[in-house]
Design a protein around this motif. Structure first.
Motif, short mmCIF file in Angstrom:
data_model
loop_
_atom_site.label_atom_id
_atom_site.label_comp_id
_atom_site.label_asym_id
_atom_site.label_seq_id
_atom_site.Cartn_x
_atom_site.Cartn_y
_atom_site.Cartn_z
N ALA A 89 66.01 -69.66 57.82
CA ALA A 89 64.56 -69.84 57.99
C ALA A 89 64.05 -70.68 56.84
O ALA A 89 63.27 -70.25 55.99
N ALA A 90 64.53 -71.93 56.80
CA ALA A 90 64.33 -72.79 55.64
C ALA A 90 63.06 -73.61 55.71
O ALA A 90 62.58 -74.10 54.70
N ASP A 91 62.53 -73.79 56.93
CA ASP A 91 61.25 -74.48 57.04
C ASP A 91 60.17 -73.44 56.73
O ASP A 91 59.72 -72.70 57.61
N LYS A 92 59.75 -73.37 55.49
CA LYS A 92 58.83 -72.33 55.04
C LYS A 92 57.44 -72.48 55.63
O LYS A 92 56.65 -71.54 55.63
N PHE A 93 57.09 -73.68 56.12
CA PHE A 93 55.74 -73.92 56.59
C PHE A 93 55.59 -73.70 58.10
O PHE A 93 54.49 -73.56 58.59
N GLY A 94 56.70 -73.69 58.83
CA GLY A 94 56.66 -73.36 60.24
C GLY A 94 56.82 -74.55 61.16
O GLY A 94 56.80 -75.70 60.76
N ALA A 95 56.93 -74.23 62.45
CA ALA A 95 57.17 -75.24 63.48
C ALA A 95 55.90 -75.61 64.21
O ALA A 95 55.94 -76.25 65.26
N GLY A 96 54.74 -75.20 63.68
CA GLY A 96 53.47 -75.59 64.28
C GLY A 96 53.34 -75.15 65.72
O GLY A 96 53.80 -74.07 66.12
N SER A 97 52.71 -75.99 66.52
CA SER A 97 52.36 -75.62 67.89
C SER A 97 53.55 -75.45 68.82
O SER A 97 53.37 -75.06 69.98
N SER A 98 54.76 -75.74 68.37
CA SER A 98 55.91 -75.46 69.23
C SER A 98 56.03 -73.96 69.51
O SER A 98 56.65 -73.56 70.49
N PHE A 99 55.38 -73.12 68.67
CA PHE A 99 55.38 -71.68 68.91
C PHE A 99 54.52 -71.32 70.13
O PHE A 99 54.57 -70.17 70.60
N LYS A 100 53.74 -72.25 70.64
CA LYS A 100 52.95 -71.98 71.84
C LYS A 100 53.86 -71.73 73.05
O LYS A 100 53.43 -71.19 74.07
N ILE A 101 55.11 -72.15 72.93
CA ILE A 101 56.10 -71.84 73.97
C ILE A 101 56.17 -70.33 74.19
O ILE A 101 56.24 -69.85 75.34
N PHE A 102 56.15 -69.56 73.11
CA PHE A 102 56.30 -68.11 73.22
C PHE A 102 55.09 -67.48 73.90
O PHE A 102 55.21 -66.56 74.72
N THR A 103 53.90 -67.97 73.56
CA THR A 103 52.70 -67.45 74.18
C THR A 103 52.68 -67.77 75.67
O THR A 103 52.34 -66.92 76.51
N ALA A 104 53.07 -69.00 76.03
CA ALA A 104 53.10 -69.39 77.44
C ALA A 104 54.11 -68.54 78.21
O ALA A 104 53.81 -68.06 79.33
N ALA A 105 55.29 -68.34 77.66
CA ALA A 105 56.32 -67.56 78.35
C ALA A 105 55.88 -66.11 78.51
O ALA A 105 56.08 -65.49 79.58
N ALA A 106 55.29 -65.53 77.46
CA ALA A 106 54.82 -64.15 77.54
C ALA A 106 53.71 -64.02 78.57
O ALA A 106 53.63 -63.01 79.30
N ALA A 107 52.83 -65.02 78.65
CA ALA A 107 51.75 -64.97 79.64
C ALA A 107 52.30 -64.99 81.06
O ALA A 107 51.82 -64.28 81.95
N MET A 108 53.34 -65.80 81.30
CA MET A 108 53.93 -65.86 82.64
C MET A 108 54.63 -64.55 82.99
O MET A 108 54.49 -64.04 84.11
N VAL A 109 55.38 -63.99 82.06
CA VAL A 109 56.12 -62.76 82.31
C VAL A 109 55.17 -61.60 82.58
O VAL A 109 55.40 -60.76 83.46
N THR A 110 54.08 -61.53 81.82
CA THR A 110 53.13 -60.42 81.98
C THR A 110 52.12 -60.67 83.10
O THR A 110 51.32 -59.78 83.44
N GLY A 111 52.14 -61.87 83.65
CA GLY A 111 51.22 -62.20 84.73
C GLY A 111 49.83 -62.57 84.26
O GLY A 111 48.91 -62.70 85.08
N LYS A 112 49.63 -62.76 82.97
CA LYS A 112 48.30 -63.10 82.44
C LYS A 112 47.91 -64.54 82.77
O LYS A 112 46.73 -64.87 82.80
N ALA A 113 48.89 -65.40 82.98
CA ALA A 113 48.60 -66.80 83.29
C ALA A 113 49.83 -67.45 83.89
O ALA A 113 50.97 -67.04 83.64
N GLY A 114 49.58 -68.49 84.70
CA GLY A 114 50.63 -69.34 85.22
C GLY A 114 50.31 -70.78 84.87
O GLY A 114 49.31 -71.07 84.20
#
Length: 694
Positions: free
Chosen positions: A377-402
């Motif tokens: 975990a060497a990029d101490k500042f993060g991957a920015g908006s690429s983490f929106k992948i996780f929110t989108a996937a969680a929304a689809m799985v839980t049915g909150k959004a498609g």
């Protein structure tokens, strides 16, 4: 005298008989076991790490040793070592009876222990020191102590060994185990390290030099003490002549010869992954750590004589290394560009390349890093908006959004995490730039990356579901680190104890922090590539695997314990998510860079940029390549990353973006790797996940 000494070395003479004061229990009870090990075992050997095609990329060892059978050792070497160490080697029974009795008499009289050891006894002694007790300094000292007890134990083992092995095998065993200097052990390694040859081709001067060194490797080192080494070599040659093993005329010529060692030697390979090529160092280090988790200790790898065939693709590694070096020079101050490539699959995720503009090494001035900035975990500042992948996937799985679900997207908003108490301040968020529609579909949001829409979606889905999705898709190790990218602090005396940023893993720390979807936390570049691989594998996670096979010194396969693959999201979610990510290079955040590169292939992508542009990312994949390209500040004084030729730190106003700085190495590398190949279409989205259903 011979009869008495024979009884002594057999360990049958009562200690009082010679007044030696030797207690019978001083002689080891493990004589049979040690002699059996000497006869059938093998000393520590080097482990060879190769790429997937079998080409070596690194050599791991504690003792640099290249074992050789008796038939592979030149007669000159055998004659030299016998002449100087044990002229009666081929006629004695493993011990020198006269020397043993003389040693016993001197010891019982209070004098120093005397008596020259045979080669068989020296084999025993060196095997104990360099093999059996190599990690136990106290035991090594005991193996060399000036005592009759040690001598008798050594002799008993030698006698037993002479019954089990032929003279040629004993001599070869001795020459394979003995130290020459530093980490050079055995005549095979010595021949290569000092002369660049093999032991079957050693000349008389070369063999005599090596034979002379075993008596005192430090004193007779030809590089540090050439005069002493020359004198010792010539003494061995004289012994060969006087023993009738070398004609006098040949001896004179041999003594006149120069030492003839390789310059700047002994020439040995690096014993660690630090010696790997620039495109293989981080990969090699990851393979080591992966095997460590499977039970291979560092010592086991450094001594086991394994052949580790990795999954590293030499072409992919070369092409990606060239791409990041072109984007950010190796010695560029304060800027790292990592690049990881994983092959998707439902039975395994093979790692094909792990490179960076930095090289794996200990010299920061040459742009080297001694930690694994690609795997950790060497990029101490993060991957920015690429983490929106996780929110989108969680929304689809839980049915909150498609994909077609409209998401509220005002220019600014302030959100409170679900379940927060009334005193919890809301989290203010604004979009970077104007012109976003309100509302915006999830599909368009993935392409253009508005912050407000995704933080609002994250609040609706809930942090536990989003964090669990990040773990499931691939951030297995990242989420176990703290918010500084290190193991959580557990020492209560530490000044950092009690600070959640440092004493909690990210999986706990972000439970109520909606900033997670904006990717402002430390992350592993390799794990981000594996996130893409999980999505491209139809929702099946597998560990990012760097190992094709491991074989032992006999060529037999060694099983590797590793976590099994597991389905983490439905195939329909994975395919729909790919459809959502397919627009980034077409009309999203990396479209301009794609057009500049002439890129038209169907692919998936998500870029990311941290608030102060200390880190930018491109995460995606095409065909059978799942990729992450991450550019981040890695020096002691991090600042804004600026685009340019080269990419650099500075104060440039707008700063770098994932689409402008992290994406170009992807287009360059994948364009070269896929040149001439037809496009591979992406799977169609699943209608069940186009809209919300809860």
């Amino acid at each position: 005298m011979c009869a008495l000494s024979g009884v002594l070395v057999a360990g049958l003479l009562a200690p009082v008989a010679l007044g030696a004061g030797l207690l019978s229990n001083q002689v080891s009870d493990s004589v049979d076991a040690i002699s059996a090990d000497l006869a059938t075992g093998s000393p520590p050997l080097t482990t060879t790490v190769t790429d997937r095609e079998g080409t070596p990329i690194a050599t791991l060892y504690a003792q640099y040793r290249l074992p050789v059978a008796a038939a592979g050792i030149a007669d000159t070497m055998k004659a030299a070592i016998v002449s100087v160490e044990d002229r009666r080697f081929y006629t004695e029974g493993g011990v020198d009876p006269q020397g043993m009795l003389r040693a016993a008499l001197h010891d019982s009289a209070g004098g120093n222990l005397q008596g020259a050891s045979t080669i068989t006894q020296q084999y025993v002694k060196n095997y104990l020191i360099n093999v059996v007790d190599r990690n136990d300094r106290a035991a090594q000292l005991a193996d060399q102590e000036d005592s009759l007890a040690r001598k008798v134990r050594e002799a008993k083992i030698a006698v037993e060994l002479s019954r089990r092995m032929s003279k040629d095998d004993i001599l070869a065993g001795y020459l394979n185990v003995v130290e020459f200097s530093g980490t050079v052990y055995g005549v095979g390694a010595a021949a290569k390290a000092y002369f660049g040859t093999t032991p079957d081709k050693l000349t008389v001067p070369q063999a005599a030099l090596l034979a002379g060194m075993v008596n005192n490797p430090a004193l007779f080192d030809p590089y540090t003490h050439p005069a002493e080494a020359t004198a010792r070599r010539n003494l061995v040659i004289d012994d060969m002549v006087s023993g009738g093993l070398l004609p006098a005329g040949y001896g004179t010529a041999a003594k006149d010869a120069p030492l003839g060692v390789l310059p700047d030697g002994p020439v040995t390979p690096s014993g660690t992954c630090l010696g790997a090529a620039p495109d293989a160092g981080f990969f090699c280090a990851y393979a080591e750590s992966y095997l460590a988790q499977a039970g291979f200790t560092a010592d086991r790898l450094a001594t086991g004589g394994y052949t580790v065939r990795t999954t590293m693709d030499p072409k992919v590694s070369r092409v990606t290394k060239d791409a990041v070096d072109a984007n950010v020079p190796t010695t560029q101050d304060g800027v790292a560009n990592t690049f990881a490539v994983v092959r998707p699959g439902q039975r395994g995720h093979e790692v094909l390349a792990m490179v960076a503009n930095r090289d794996y090494g200990n010299d920061p001035d040459r742009g080297q890093r001694s930690t694994n900035i690609v795997a950790d975990a060497a990029d101490k500042f993060g991957a920015g908006s690429s983490f929106k992948i996780f929110t989108a996937a969680a929304a689809m799985v839980t049915g909150k959004a498609g994909l077609t679900t409209p998401l509220p997207n005002p220019p600014h908003d302030c959100f409170t995490p679900p379940g927060a108490n009334q005193y919890t301040a809301c989290y203010p968020v604004g979009n970077d730039g104007t012109g976003y529609p309100d509302p915006i579909s999830l599909a368009d949001g993935l392409a253009t990356s508005p912050n407000v829409a995704f933080v609002g979606l994250e609040a609706r889905v809930g942090m536990p579901a989003v964090l669990d999705m990040a773990r499931r898709l691939g951030l297995r190790k990242t989420l176990t680190t703290n918010d500084a990218g290190n193991p959580p602090v557990t020492d209560p005396a530490s000044p950092l104890a009690g600070n959640p940023q440092y004493d909690q893993p990210q999986s706990d720390y972000f439970r109520n922090l909606l900033s997670f979807t904006l990717g402002n936390s430390p992350v592993s570049p390799l794990e981000m590539a594996n996130v893409s691989a999980t999505i491209m594998s139809g929702g099946v996670w597998c560990p990012p695997d760097p190992i094709l096979s491991v074989t032992d010194r006999a060529g037999k396969p060694v099983p590797i314990t590793q976590p099994p693959c597991e389905r983490v999201i439905p195939t329909g979610v994975a395919n729909t998510l790919m459809a959502g990510l397919s627009q980034d290079t077409k009309h999203g955040t990396s479209a301009i860079a794609a057009r500049a590169a002439g890129w038209t292939r169907p692919d998936i992508a998500k870029t990311g940029t941290t608030e102060q542009s200390e880190s930018v990312a491109f995460v995606g994949g095409v065909d059978d390549y799942a990729v992450s390209s991450m550019v981040f500040a890695d020096g002691p004084h991090p600042r804004e990353i600026c685009p340019g030729t080269p990419v650099h730190l500075g104060e440039c106003g707008a700063g770098a973006f994932g689409g402008t700085v992290a994406a170009p190495p992807y287009f360059r590398a994948m364009g070269e790797l896929l040149a001439g190949q037809p496009d591979k279409p992406l799977p169609a989205p699943d209608p069940a996940y186009l809209g919300a259903h809860s």
